[in-house]
Every structure is written in C-alpha cells, then in structure tokens.
Design a protein around this motif. Structure first.
Motif, short mmCIF file in Angstrom:
data_model
loop_
_atom_site.label_atom_id
_atom_site.label_comp_id
_atom_site.label_asym_id
_atom_site.label_seq_id
_atom_site.Cartn_x
_atom_site.Cartn_y
_atom_site.Cartn_z
N SER A 31 0.82 -1.19 -0.02
CA SER A 31 -0.02 -0.03 0.13
C SER A 31 0.94 1.29 -0.10
CB SER A 31 -0.82 -0.04 1.36
OG SER A 31 -0.17 0.49 2.64
N LEU A 32 2.16 1.21 0.43
CA LEU A 32 3.12 2.22 0.38
C LEU A 32 3.57 2.56 -1.01
CD1 LEU A 32 5.25 1.21 3.59
CD2 LEU A 32 3.49 2.98 3.29
N PRO A 33 3.77 3.95 -1.31
CA PRO A 33 4.28 4.36 -2.51
C PRO A 33 5.63 4.04 -2.65
CG PRO A 33 4.06 6.22 -1.09
CD PRO A 33 3.42 5.12 -0.54
N SER A 34 6.06 3.37 -4.03
CA SER A 34 7.40 2.86 -4.23
C SER A 34 7.76 3.76 -5.46
CB SER A 34 7.45 1.69 -4.27
OG SER A 34 8.78 1.17 -4.52
N VAL A 36 9.61 11.39 7.86
CA VAL A 36 9.00 11.70 6.80
C VAL A 36 8.01 10.33 6.51
CG1 VAL A 36 10.75 10.77 5.32
CG2 VAL A 36 8.91 12.58 4.38
N PHE A 37 8.46 9.32 6.78
CA PHE A 37 7.83 8.10 6.61
C PHE A 37 6.26 8.28 7.52
CE2 PHE A 37 5.99 4.05 7.96
CZ PHE A 37 5.94 3.26 6.90
N TRP A 38 6.41 8.45 8.76
CA TRP A 38 5.34 8.97 9.30
C TRP A 38 4.34 10.07 8.87
CZ3 TRP A 38 4.68 4.62 12.03
CH2 TRP A 38 5.94 4.05 12.41
N GLN A 39 4.98 10.91 8.32
CA GLN A 39 4.33 12.17 7.79
C GLN A 39 3.67 11.60 6.44
OE1 GLN A 39 6.73 15.21 5.87
NE2 GLN A 39 4.74 16.48 5.40
N LYS A 40 4.00 10.70 5.74
CA LYS A 40 3.51 10.09 4.38
C LYS A 40 2.27 9.31 4.58
CE LYS A 40 6.46 12.00 1.22
NZ LYS A 40 6.01 12.71 0.24
N MET A 41 2.27 8.87 5.97
CA MET A 41 0.95 8.17 6.32
C MET A 41 -0.21 9.10 6.39
SD MET A 41 1.73 4.87 6.19
CE MET A 41 0.21 4.33 6.78
N PHE A 42 -0.03 10.32 6.53
CA PHE A 42 -1.14 11.38 6.36
C PHE A 42 -1.47 11.72 4.85
CE2 PHE A 42 0.00 10.75 10.76
CZ PHE A 42 -1.18 10.36 11.48
N LEU A 67 2.58 18.60 10.13
CA LEU A 67 3.80 17.60 10.10
C LEU A 67 4.92 18.37 8.99
CD1 LEU A 67 1.98 14.13 10.55
CD2 LEU A 67 3.65 15.47 12.10
N GLU A 68 4.43 18.75 8.09
CA GLU A 68 5.26 19.30 6.99
C GLU A 68 5.99 20.44 7.66
OE1 GLU A 68 7.42 20.24 3.41
OE2 GLU A 68 6.51 18.28 4.41
#
Length: 218
Positions: free
Chosen positions: A82-85, A117-123, A160-161
């Motif tokens: 589900s994560l972008p790659s 940034v990993f945690w931020q990307k979850m939003f 978060l940004e």
C-alpha cells in the motif's frame, strides 16, 4: 583579537553574515552574536516538544496499523504494497523493507528506525480509506468529531510538514529566527493534542520555547 572576531573566525564569516544582515535590517541595537546565541537557545528549547511530537505521532500511526494489520504490520505484505514506491526520490516502501530487515522480529524496534517523513507520508490522501476512515477516532481521540476525517488528516499532514521543516533546520544548525516560531510551536501542540490532550497540557507545562520567544534580542 576581540572575542567577536575570534568567534566569527571559528564559526565562519559566511555563517555569521546571516545574523549580521538580520541585525542591520531590523535596525536593532543587538549584536549579531546575541542573535546567534538566541537562535541556538531556542533551537535547543524546541528539542523537547519536537521529541514529544514525533514520538506521539509515530505511536499513533503504529497503533492504527496494528488495529488494521496486526502487531506484525511491518512484515505484512499487504501494508508494504500500500506504500508508494517511486523510482526516484523518497521511497517509503523501500524504507520499511530496510527497517523491517534490520530489526528482524521486533515491531518496537522498527518504529524508531523509520524516519519522520515516513510517518508524515501516512497522512497523505492515499490512506484516507485504507487507514483513517477506519480508526482515526480511536487513535486520534482529540480530533474534532464534527470535522470530516479527510480534512483532519490533511490539516495534520500540513502541520507535520511545518514541523519537519523546522526539525531539519534545527538538526543542521541553520537559522530559525526568521520563522514564525510561535506558529511552529502551535503546530506541535496541535499534533500532540490530537493524540492526547493531557499529554499536550503536560508538554506545555515543561516547554521552554514560549519564554524565549519574548526574550529575542531587539
């Protein structure tokens, strides 16, 4: 050699020039080194709220992922997929795979191994249905119950940004005096309060940012 000249030589003329220009532009009586020291002090003061904010939000996301994928979510292929790659730039899926491989079996060790940034990307929007429509109320109980979840999620991503940019400047010992630091602190406070209002109040009782804001050299 005067102390100011010695310090300027040690820190570099290029680094001090930013502070010299700021003092000149503001037409203040303060010396550049006063502003430099204040910038260093308030950067240090931000470390406590930044620490609390980052730990709180990554634990909130980990809580959500545990509810959806189980306690071994770092090794669940469905979550990884589900994560972008992307082929270039930051790749959350690759980071998860690397952290999970290093930590082998402990989810508790994976969590701090993942970057801010990993945690931020979850939003980002891609997780509105996958995650936040399913468990935002449970893991972020401080959220406004009348606001649509995707709106709360978007506001949180923006906070978060803002926090990430502040965090990076502090980590690289860059000037932060020109930022709206009261707004930066407010963003951290909002993030913590979404997870736990009592923790946000506790943090507010121990932070040193606010007193320093009133003591900036003029």
């Amino acid at each position: 050699m005067q102390i100011e000249d010695a310090v300027k030589c040690a820190l570099s003329a290029d680094r001090l020039r930013t502070y010299e220009n700021a003092v000149a532009d503001l037409d203040t009586r303060s010396a550049p080194l006063e502003l430099y020291l204040w910038n260093a002090r308030i950067s240090a003061a931000f470390l406590i709220p930044l620490h609390i904010g980052e730990v709180v939000i990554r634990n909130a996301v980990a809580d959500a992922l545990t509810r959806i994928h189980g306690p071994r979510w770092p090794w669940v292929q469905g979550f990884a997929d589900s994560l972008p790659s992307p082929t270039s730039g930051y790749n959350p899926r690759r980071e998860l795979h690397r952290a999970a491989a290093r930590c082998a079996t402990s989810t508790a060790q994976v969590i701090p191994a993942l970057s801010f940034v990993f945690w931020q990307k979850m939003f980002t929007q891609r997780f509105d249905v996958r995650v936040w429509s399913r468990c935002m109320d449970a893991v972020l109980p401080g959220a406004d119950p009348t606001a649509p979840r995707h709106v709360t999620r978007a506001h949180l991503h923006n906070d978060l940004e803002q926090i990430r940019r502040l965090r990076n400047r502090i980590a690289h010992h860059e000037p932060i005096f020109a930022r709206a630091l009261d707004e930066d602190y407010a963003a951290i406070q909002r993030v913590v309060a979404l997870r736990c209002t009592r923790t946000a109040d506790w943090m507010a009782g121990h932070e040193g940012v606010t007193p320093l804001l009133h003591r900036r050299p003029r």
